[in-house]
Design an enzyme around this catalytic site. Structure first.
Site, mmCIF file in Angstrom:
data_model
loop_
_atom_site.group_PDB
_atom_site.id
_atom_site.type_symbol
_atom_site.label_atom_id
_atom_site.label_comp_id
_atom_site.label_asym_id
_atom_site.label_seq_id
_atom_site.Cartn_x
_atom_site.Cartn_y
_atom_site.Cartn_z
ATOM 1 N N ASP A 145 11.192 -19.502 11.778
ATOM 2 C CA ASP A 145 11.234 -18.409 12.753
ATOM 3 C C ASP A 145 12.330 -18.728 13.771
ATOM 4 O O ASP A 145 12.130 -19.554 14.667
ATOM 5 C CB ASP A 145 9.888 -18.272 13.463
ATOM 6 C CG ASP A 145 8.786 -17.732 12.558
ATOM 7 O OD1 ASP A 145 8.854 -17.987 11.338
ATOM 8 O OD2 ASP A 145 7.861 -17.080 13.066
ATOM 9 N N LYS A 208 10.869 -10.036 13.753
ATOM 10 C CA LYS A 208 9.679 -10.371 14.546
ATOM 11 C C LYS A 208 9.898 -9.926 15.978
ATOM 12 O O LYS A 208 11.002 -10.072 16.517
ATOM 13 C CB LYS A 208 9.441 -11.880 14.441
ATOM 14 C CG LYS A 208 8.314 -12.451 15.284
ATOM 15 C CD LYS A 208 8.205 -13.956 15.035
ATOM 16 C CE LYS A 208 7.247 -14.638 15.976
ATOM 17 N NZ LYS A 208 7.183 -16.111 15.746
ATOM 18 N N LYS A 244 6.834 -8.598 11.682
ATOM 19 C CA LYS A 244 5.854 -9.486 12.310
ATOM 20 C C LYS A 244 5.762 -9.206 13.808
ATOM 21 O O LYS A 244 6.648 -9.597 14.565
ATOM 22 C CB LYS A 244 6.227 -10.954 12.077
ATOM 23 C CG LYS A 244 5.266 -11.941 12.734
ATOM 24 C CD LYS A 244 5.661 -13.391 12.470
ATOM 25 C CE LYS A 244 4.785 -14.367 13.221
ATOM 26 N NZ LYS A 244 5.166 -15.791 12.990
#
Length: 308
Positions: A145, A208, A244
């Site tokens: 991430d 995300k 996400k």
């Protein structure tokens, strides 16, 4: 394709109005609610990102990831043999080895995700970001991430942002890359859309919303905008990018609402751990509490449910 970026227009009042309508959606009840909650569990990135993380709490997190819901509750629902686990365990790079070794010893193949690239601020040199990504992969992380440099968005340096994300993607190698946009610090919904498109063009497997450390994290307006970008990118290229939301998602009802929104905007095919994740640290506890209530008719005492 800078042409995509230059033509972006976001109707903010319409987005906000739609987000307000989402909050009023009627929730599902009974067995339907439990089914949605178990689906949500399989899409959770069970996360610990604290300064005092140690091998002990990472071990505990991993065992909770393998058995997120009490076995007797799953048996009562006839779901004990479905292999329900969380989607991934997410930790800092220094704790990746702890998580990998614990999950291996537990005999499960839940992927380990690691934050990297100067998380959470992104205010580190690019060389340092790339080194951190490579180290996390070397330690065994299967998902990375990364966090973008918000200043590149705020100053409209789209080609530079593309190049930074592209280099991070290359550093990830075989690992999946989720690109954190930190939407609460991008200034406008138009910037959120543009950053989403750039991140996807540069090879992100997921986009995300947040690091969870900003003042404003996952909200429905930014979720709508990011999902519309994913939809357009899929329409233009045929490539499916995951989504996400992360940060501030704490209740079972919020999790269900996010699942319903993904179903509405992107379709049922996105409701899998391969294309949808929920970034959360305390969400699982509330989901298990709601399932406990459904099965027993009462809420669990604190000691009756294992901590993550």
């Amino acid at each position: 394709e800078l042409g995509w970026i230059s033509k972006v227009y976001v109707n903010r009042p319409a987005v906000v109005r739609h987000a307000e309508q989402i909050k009023k959606w009627k929730t599902v009840k009974g067995n339907w609610q439990v089914a949605w909650l178990l689906k949500a569990v399989t899409c959770i990135d069970l996360t610990t990102l604290s300064g005092d993380d140690a091998p002990s709490n990472v071990h505990r997190l991993c065992f909770k990831a393998k058995r997120p819901i009490r076995e007797d509750l799953l048996k009562a629902l006839d779901m004990h043999d479905k292999g329900i686990t969380v989607g991934a365990v997410c930790v800092y790079p220094a704790r990746v080895s702890d998580a990998v070794n614990t999950l291996k010893a537990a005999g499960c193949n839940i992927p380990v995700a690691s934050v990297a690239a100067g998380f959470p601020s992104g205010q580190t040199p690019l060389e340092t970001k790339l080194t951190e990504i490579r180290l996390a992969v070397e330690y065994g992380a299967q998902e990375i991430d990364i966090v973008i440099s918000r200043s590149l968005v705020l100053t409209g340096q789209w080609e530079e942002l593309y190049e930074e994300i592209r280099l991070c993607r290359a550093a990830c190698g075989e690992a999946h890359m989720k690109t954190i946009l930190a939407t609460g610090e991008l200034g406008s919904l138009a910037n959120v859309y543009k950053a989403s498109m750039i991140a996807m063009m540069a090879g992100s497997d997921f986009i995300k919303t947040s690091t969870g450390k900003e003042v404003e994290n996952a909200t429905f307006p930014v979720g709508i905008v990011m999902m519309r970008a994913i939809k357009e990118y899929h329409w233009q290229t045929g490539y499916k990018v995951g989504f996400k939301p992360a940060g501030g998602i704490r209740t079972a009802q919020e999790a269900i609402t996010w699942l319903m929104l993904v179903k509405e905007e992107l379709g049922v095919e996105w409701l899998t751990p391969e294309l949808f994740r929920l970034g959360a640290s305390s969400l699982l506890a509330d989901i298990e509490q709601q399932i406990f209530y459904h099965v027993t008719g009462s809420y669990a005492l604190q000691h009756e449910l294992a901590m993550a």
